[in-house]
Design a protein around this motif. Sequence first.
Motif, PDB file in Angstrom:
ATOM      1  N   MET A 118      32.133  35.182  56.920  1.00  0.00           N
ATOM      2  CA  MET A 118      32.930  34.815  55.768  1.00  0.00           C
ATOM      3  C   MET A 118      33.909  35.941  55.454  1.00  0.00           C
ATOM      4  O   MET A 118      33.525  37.091  55.364  1.00  0.00           O
ATOM      5  CB  MET A 118      31.999  34.614  54.566  1.00  0.00           C
ATOM      6  CG  MET A 118      32.103  33.285  53.943  1.00  0.00           C
ATOM      7  SD  MET A 118      30.989  33.204  52.517  1.00  0.00           S
ATOM      8  CE  MET A 118      30.534  31.522  52.677  1.00  0.00           C
ATOM      9  N   THR A 119      35.150  35.579  55.309  1.00  0.00           N
ATOM     10  CA  THR A 119      36.150  36.577  54.988  1.00  0.00           C
ATOM     11  C   THR A 119      36.913  36.161  53.739  1.00  0.00           C
ATOM     12  O   THR A 119      36.814  35.025  53.310  1.00  0.00           O
ATOM     13  CB  THR A 119      37.160  36.745  56.143  1.00  0.00           C
ATOM     14  OG1 THR A 119      37.784  35.490  56.384  1.00  0.00           O
ATOM     15  CG2 THR A 119      36.487  37.242  57.407  1.00  0.00           C
ATOM     16  N   VAL A 120      37.646  37.093  53.193  1.00  0.00           N
ATOM     17  CA  VAL A 120      38.469  36.773  52.024  1.00  0.00           C
ATOM     18  C   VAL A 120      39.899  36.538  52.479  1.00  0.00           C
ATOM     19  O   VAL A 120      40.375  37.172  53.411  1.00  0.00           O
ATOM     20  CB  VAL A 120      38.406  37.871  50.937  1.00  0.00           C
ATOM     21  CG1 VAL A 120      37.019  37.981  50.378  1.00  0.00           C
ATOM     22  CG2 VAL A 120      38.876  39.195  51.453  1.00  0.00           C
ATOM     23  N   ASP A 121      40.573  35.610  51.819  1.00  0.00           N
ATOM     24  CA  ASP A 121      41.947  35.251  52.124  1.00  0.00           C
ATOM     25  C   ASP A 121      42.847  35.918  51.093  1.00  0.00           C
ATOM     26  O   ASP A 121      42.973  35.429  49.969  1.00  0.00           O
ATOM     27  CB  ASP A 121      42.090  33.730  52.095  1.00  0.00           C
ATOM     28  CG  ASP A 121      43.504  33.269  52.395  1.00  0.00           C
ATOM     29  OD1 ASP A 121      44.374  34.128  52.663  1.00  0.00           O
ATOM     30  OD2 ASP A 121      43.738  32.047  52.354  1.00  0.00           O
ATOM     31  N   LEU A 122      43.438  37.033  51.472  1.00  0.00           N
ATOM     32  CA  LEU A 122      44.247  37.811  50.542  1.00  0.00           C
ATOM     33  C   LEU A 122      45.455  37.041  50.023  1.00  0.00           C
ATOM     34  O   LEU A 122      45.951  37.313  48.940  1.00  0.00           O
ATOM     35  CB  LEU A 122      44.707  39.114  51.198  1.00  0.00           C
ATOM     36  CG  LEU A 122      43.608  40.081  51.610  1.00  0.00           C
ATOM     37  CD1 LEU A 122      44.185  41.261  52.366  1.00  0.00           C
ATOM     38  CD2 LEU A 122      42.822  40.554  50.399  1.00  0.00           C
ATOM     39  N   PRO A 174      38.971  46.925  39.522  1.00  0.00           N
ATOM     40  CA  PRO A 174      38.791  45.797  38.596  1.00  0.00           C
ATOM     41  C   PRO A 174      38.427  44.483  39.309  1.00  0.00           C
ATOM     42  O   PRO A 174      37.653  43.688  38.783  1.00  0.00           O
ATOM     43  CB  PRO A 174      40.146  45.688  37.889  1.00  0.00           C
ATOM     44  CG  PRO A 174      40.713  47.067  37.965  1.00  0.00           C
ATOM     45  CD  PRO A 174      40.255  47.603  39.304  1.00  0.00           C
ATOM     46  N   THR A 175      38.955  44.274  40.503  1.00  0.00           N
ATOM     47  CA  THR A 175      38.609  43.072  41.265  1.00  0.00           C
ATOM     48  C   THR A 175      37.146  43.120  41.679  1.00  0.00           C
ATOM     49  O   THR A 175      36.424  42.127  41.568  1.00  0.00           O
ATOM     50  CB  THR A 175      39.526  42.926  42.502  1.00  0.00           C
ATOM     51  OG1 THR A 175      40.876  42.811  42.056  1.00  0.00           O
ATOM     52  CG2 THR A 175      39.153  41.713  43.325  1.00  0.00           C
ATOM     53  N   ALA A 176      36.683  44.281  42.138  1.00  0.00           N
ATOM     54  CA  ALA A 176      35.281  44.442  42.521  1.00  0.00           C
ATOM     55  C   ALA A 176      34.377  44.216  41.307  1.00  0.00           C
ATOM     56  O   ALA A 176      33.353  43.532  41.395  1.00  0.00           O
ATOM     57  CB  ALA A 176      35.049  45.835  43.107  1.00  0.00           C
ATOM     58  N   ARG A 177      34.774  44.764  40.163  1.00  0.00           N
ATOM     59  CA  ARG A 177      33.996  44.617  38.933  1.00  0.00           C
ATOM     60  C   ARG A 177      33.922  43.141  38.525  1.00  0.00           C
ATOM     61  O   ARG A 177      32.870  42.650  38.124  1.00  0.00           O
ATOM     62  CB  ARG A 177      34.626  45.457  37.829  1.00  0.00           C
ATOM     63  CG  ARG A 177      33.813  45.502  36.552  1.00  0.00           C
ATOM     64  CD  ARG A 177      34.359  46.533  35.570  1.00  0.00           C
ATOM     65  NE  ARG A 177      34.232  47.874  36.133  1.00  0.00           N
ATOM     66  CZ  ARG A 177      35.239  48.742  36.235  1.00  0.00           C
ATOM     67  NH1 ARG A 177      36.441  48.436  35.807  1.00  0.00           N
ATOM     68  NH2 ARG A 177      35.032  49.930  36.752  1.00  0.00           N
ATOM     69  N   ALA A 178      35.036  42.433  38.658  1.00  0.00           N
ATOM     70  CA  ALA A 178      35.069  41.007  38.312  1.00  0.00           C
ATOM     71  C   ALA A 178      34.170  40.194  39.238  1.00  0.00           C
ATOM     72  O   ALA A 178      33.507  39.245  38.798  1.00  0.00           O
ATOM     73  CB  ALA A 178      36.499  40.479  38.368  1.00  0.00           C
ATOM     74  N   ALA A 179      34.112  40.573  40.503  1.00  0.00           N
ATOM     75  CA  ALA A 179      33.243  39.873  41.449  1.00  0.00           C
ATOM     76  C   ALA A 179      31.772  40.048  41.058  1.00  0.00           C
ATOM     77  O   ALA A 179      30.997  39.083  41.060  1.00  0.00           O
ATOM     78  CB  ALA A 179      33.473  40.382  42.871  1.00  0.00           C
ATOM     79  N   VAL A 180      31.380  41.270  40.714  1.00  0.00           N
ATOM     80  CA  VAL A 180      30.004  41.527  40.282  1.00  0.00           C
ATOM     81  C   VAL A 180      29.712  40.760  38.995  1.00  0.00           C
ATOM     82  O   VAL A 180      28.650  40.141  38.852  1.00  0.00           O
ATOM     83  CB  VAL A 180      29.747  43.038  40.106  1.00  0.00           C
ATOM     84  CG1 VAL A 180      28.382  43.303  39.480  1.00  0.00           C
ATOM     85  CG2 VAL A 180      29.863  43.755  41.451  1.00  0.00           C
ATOM     86  N   VAL A 189      35.001  47.763  46.933  1.00  0.00           N
ATOM     87  CA  VAL A 189      36.412  48.159  47.041  1.00  0.00           C
ATOM     88  C   VAL A 189      36.733  48.517  48.491  1.00  0.00           C
ATOM     89  O   VAL A 189      37.742  48.065  49.052  1.00  0.00           O
ATOM     90  CB  VAL A 189      36.721  49.353  46.102  1.00  0.00           C
ATOM     91  CG1 VAL A 189      38.050  50.007  46.457  1.00  0.00           C
ATOM     92  CG2 VAL A 189      36.708  48.906  44.653  1.00  0.00           C
ATOM     93  N   GLU A 190      35.860  49.306  49.103  1.00  0.00           N
ATOM     94  CA  GLU A 190      36.096  49.753  50.476  1.00  0.00           C
ATOM     95  C   GLU A 190      35.986  48.602  51.477  1.00  0.00           C
ATOM     96  O   GLU A 190      36.847  48.421  52.327  1.00  0.00           O
ATOM     97  CB  GLU A 190      35.091  50.850  50.820  1.00  0.00           C
ATOM     98  CG  GLU A 190      35.415  51.540  52.113  1.00  0.00           C
ATOM     99  CD  GLU A 190      34.530  52.750  52.345  1.00  0.00           C
ATOM    100  OE1 GLU A 190      33.992  52.857  53.448  1.00  0.00           O
ATOM    101  OE2 GLU A 190      34.378  53.565  51.415  1.00  0.00           O
ATOM    102  N   GLU A 191      34.922  47.801  51.373  1.00  0.00           N
ATOM    103  CA  GLU A 191      34.697  46.728  52.350  1.00  0.00           C
ATOM    104  C   GLU A 191      35.790  45.668  52.310  1.00  0.00           C
ATOM    105  O   GLU A 191      36.249  45.207  53.350  1.00  0.00           O
ATOM    106  CB  GLU A 191      33.344  46.051  52.109  1.00  0.00           C
ATOM    107  CG  GLU A 191      33.102  44.898  53.074  1.00  0.00           C
ATOM    108  CD  GLU A 191      31.776  44.207  52.911  1.00  0.00           C
ATOM    109  OE1 GLU A 191      31.601  43.153  53.548  1.00  0.00           O
ATOM    110  OE2 GLU A 191      30.909  44.692  52.152  1.00  0.00           O
TER     111      GLU A 191
END
Length: 80
Positions: free
Chosen positions: A1-5, A49-55, A41-43
């Motif tokens: 599974m990957t993210v679509d930027l 803020p995007t990482a925080r929103a995902a959590v 953030v790294e992966e």
Amino acid sequence: MTVDLDGPEPLYEQIARVIAARIADGTYPPRRRIPSEAAIVEEFAVSRPTARAAVQRLVEQGLVQTVRGKGSYVVDTPQT
């Protein structure tokens, strides 16, 4: 599974889905930590803020609980 930027779905939703899938398949077992915001953030090459929103999305879904000063942990029995 990957993210679509470049896709229409928010990145934090995509990242939350990837982590939720890892919880479901046992990569992140109950009562164990998921990756830190810094690791997300790294992966996924996203902002903090995007990482925080995902959590936060995982918390809202009842898959993860955050323990102040310790990190975010997979819950024993996910609330669906």
